[in-house]
Design a protein around this motif. Structure first.
Motif, PDB file in Angstrom:
ATOM      1  N   ASP A   9      -4.523  18.415 -19.629  1.00 20.53           N
ATOM      2  CA  ASP A   9      -5.952  17.810 -19.197  1.00 20.53           C
ATOM      3  C   ASP A   9      -6.082  18.352 -17.736  1.00 20.53           C
ATOM      4  O   ASP A   9      -5.561  17.836 -16.683  1.00 20.53           O
ATOM      5  N   GLY A  10      -6.710  19.714 -17.567  1.00 20.54           N
ATOM      6  CA  GLY A  10      -7.043  20.207 -16.305  1.00 20.54           C
ATOM      7  C   GLY A  10      -6.463  21.458 -16.321  1.00 20.54           C
ATOM      8  O   GLY A  10      -5.747  21.945 -17.171  1.00 20.54           O
ATOM      9  N   ASP A  11      -6.722  22.393 -15.175  1.00 19.96           N
ATOM     10  CA  ASP A  11      -6.302  23.538 -14.993  1.00 19.96           C
ATOM     11  C   ASP A  11      -5.204  23.817 -13.967  1.00 19.96           C
ATOM     12  O   ASP A  11      -5.017  25.012 -13.413  1.00 19.96           O
ATOM     13  N   SER A  12      -4.448  22.826 -13.648  1.00 18.08           N
ATOM     14  CA  SER A  12      -3.488  22.801 -12.410  1.00 18.08           C
ATOM     15  C   SER A  12      -2.209  23.749 -12.821  1.00 18.08           C
ATOM     16  O   SER A  12      -1.506  24.511 -12.136  1.00 18.08           O
ATOM     17  N   PRO A  15      -1.916  30.232 -15.182  1.00 19.34           N
ATOM     18  CA  PRO A  15      -2.413  30.438 -16.643  1.00 19.34           C
ATOM     19  C   PRO A  15      -1.223  30.195 -17.700  1.00 19.34           C
ATOM     20  O   PRO A  15      -1.577  30.424 -18.885  1.00 19.34           O
ATOM     21  N   SER A  16      -0.402  29.533 -17.323  1.00 16.98           N
ATOM     22  CA  SER A  16       0.642  29.058 -18.320  1.00 16.98           C
ATOM     23  C   SER A  16      -0.038  28.227 -19.222  1.00 16.98           C
ATOM     24  O   SER A  16       0.520  28.312 -20.609  1.00 16.98           O
ATOM     25  N   GLY A  20      -6.118  21.126 -22.961  1.00 17.68           N
ATOM     26  CA  GLY A  20      -6.271  21.125 -24.172  1.00 17.68           C
ATOM     27  C   GLY A  20      -4.994  21.545 -24.994  1.00 17.68           C
ATOM     28  O   GLY A  20      -4.906  21.300 -26.078  1.00 17.68           O
ATOM     29  N   ASP A  21      -4.320  22.194 -24.339  1.00 17.01           N
ATOM     30  CA  ASP A  21      -2.884  22.894 -24.878  1.00 17.01           C
ATOM     31  C   ASP A  21      -1.883  21.544 -25.265  1.00 17.01           C
ATOM     32  O   ASP A  21      -2.058  20.672 -24.508  1.00 17.01           O
ATOM     33  N   TYR A  22      -1.074  21.489 -26.209  1.00 20.40           N
ATOM     34  CA  TYR A  22       0.116  20.534 -26.576  1.00 20.40           C
ATOM     35  C   TYR A  22       1.260  21.285 -25.755  1.00 20.40           C
ATOM     36  O   TYR A  22       1.705  22.135 -25.874  1.00 20.40           O
ATOM     37  N   PRO A  75       6.298  33.733  -9.552  1.00 20.37           N
ATOM     38  CA  PRO A  75       5.204  34.809 -10.044  1.00 20.37           C
ATOM     39  C   PRO A  75       4.034  34.182  -9.698  1.00 20.37           C
ATOM     40  O   PRO A  75       2.911  34.808  -9.645  1.00 20.37           O
ATOM     41  N   PHE A  76       3.936  32.846  -9.253  1.00 20.11           N
ATOM     42  CA  PHE A  76       2.742  32.280  -8.665  1.00 20.11           C
ATOM     43  C   PHE A  76       2.628  32.242  -7.244  1.00 20.11           C
ATOM     44  O   PHE A  76       1.724  31.548  -6.635  1.00 20.11           O
ATOM     45  N   ARG A  77       3.309  32.777  -6.260  1.00 21.44           N
ATOM     46  CA  ARG A  77       3.478  33.025  -4.869  1.00 21.44           C
ATOM     47  C   ARG A  77       2.352  33.202  -4.350  1.00 21.44           C
ATOM     48  O   ARG A  77       1.608  32.663  -3.396  1.00 21.44           O
ATOM     49  N   GLU A  78       1.526  34.315  -4.870  1.00 19.74           N
ATOM     50  CA  GLU A  78       0.268  34.574  -4.213  1.00 19.74           C
ATOM     51  C   GLU A  78      -0.898  33.508  -4.307  1.00 19.74           C
ATOM     52  O   GLU A  78      -1.854  33.594  -3.480  1.00 19.74           O
ATOM     53  N   GLU A  79      -0.652  32.460  -4.881  1.00 16.98           N
ATOM     54  CA  GLU A  79      -1.715  31.361  -5.107  1.00 16.98           C
ATOM     55  C   GLU A  79      -1.405  30.336  -4.059  1.00 16.98           C
ATOM     56  O   GLU A  79      -2.359  29.491  -3.748  1.00 16.98           O
ATOM     57  N   LEU A  80      -0.490  30.597  -3.196  1.00 21.43           N
ATOM     58  CA  LEU A  80      -0.318  29.722  -1.972  1.00 21.43           C
ATOM     59  C   LEU A  80      -1.228  29.712  -1.076  1.00 21.43           C
ATOM     60  O   LEU A  80      -1.840  30.779  -0.645  1.00 21.43           O
TER      61      LEU A  80
END
Length: 108
Positions: A9-12, A15-16, A20-22, A75-80
């Motif tokens: 629930d949410g987008d935290s 992109p993984s 709504g994903d289980y 791989p998500f370091r650019e998001e810091l």
């Protein structure tokens, strides 16, 4: 082994994982960096979080992208959005969201 199902629930974790994903998981004795874990929020009984493990003890430096002075694959370091250093006691986890701009509900 008891399996448990979670609904994202949410987008935290984009992109993984998308809202709504289980996710199906089971208890484990050990986790490693890059594992995705689900755990109950420490201050909200019955509210579960899904995050990615960065470290299981030691010094985490988000600015340099290192754990105990060694570069880690992130791989998500650019998001810091900030630079910080954290001391993680042995036996505890340092976890982050994949979509770090969307939440601070992680180990930061």
């Amino acid at each position: 082994m008891r399996f448990r199902r979670f609904v994202v629930d949410g987008d935290s974790m984009l992109p993984s994982l998308r809202s709504g994903d289980y996710v199906v998981g089971h208890p484990v004795d050990r986790v490693s960096p890059q594992d995705v874990v689900a755990f109950e929020h420490p201050d909200r009984r019955g509210f579960w979080l899904i995050k990615r493990v960065v470290a299981t003890g030691g010094t985490v430096d988000l600015d340099s992208g290192t754990v105990n002075g060694v570069a880690y694959d992130d791989p998500f370091r650019e998001e810091l959005v900030e630079s910080s250093s954290f001391e993680i006691p042995v036996g505890e986890m340092f976890v982050l969201s994949d979509n770090r701009r969307s939440t601070r509900a992680d180990s930061r």
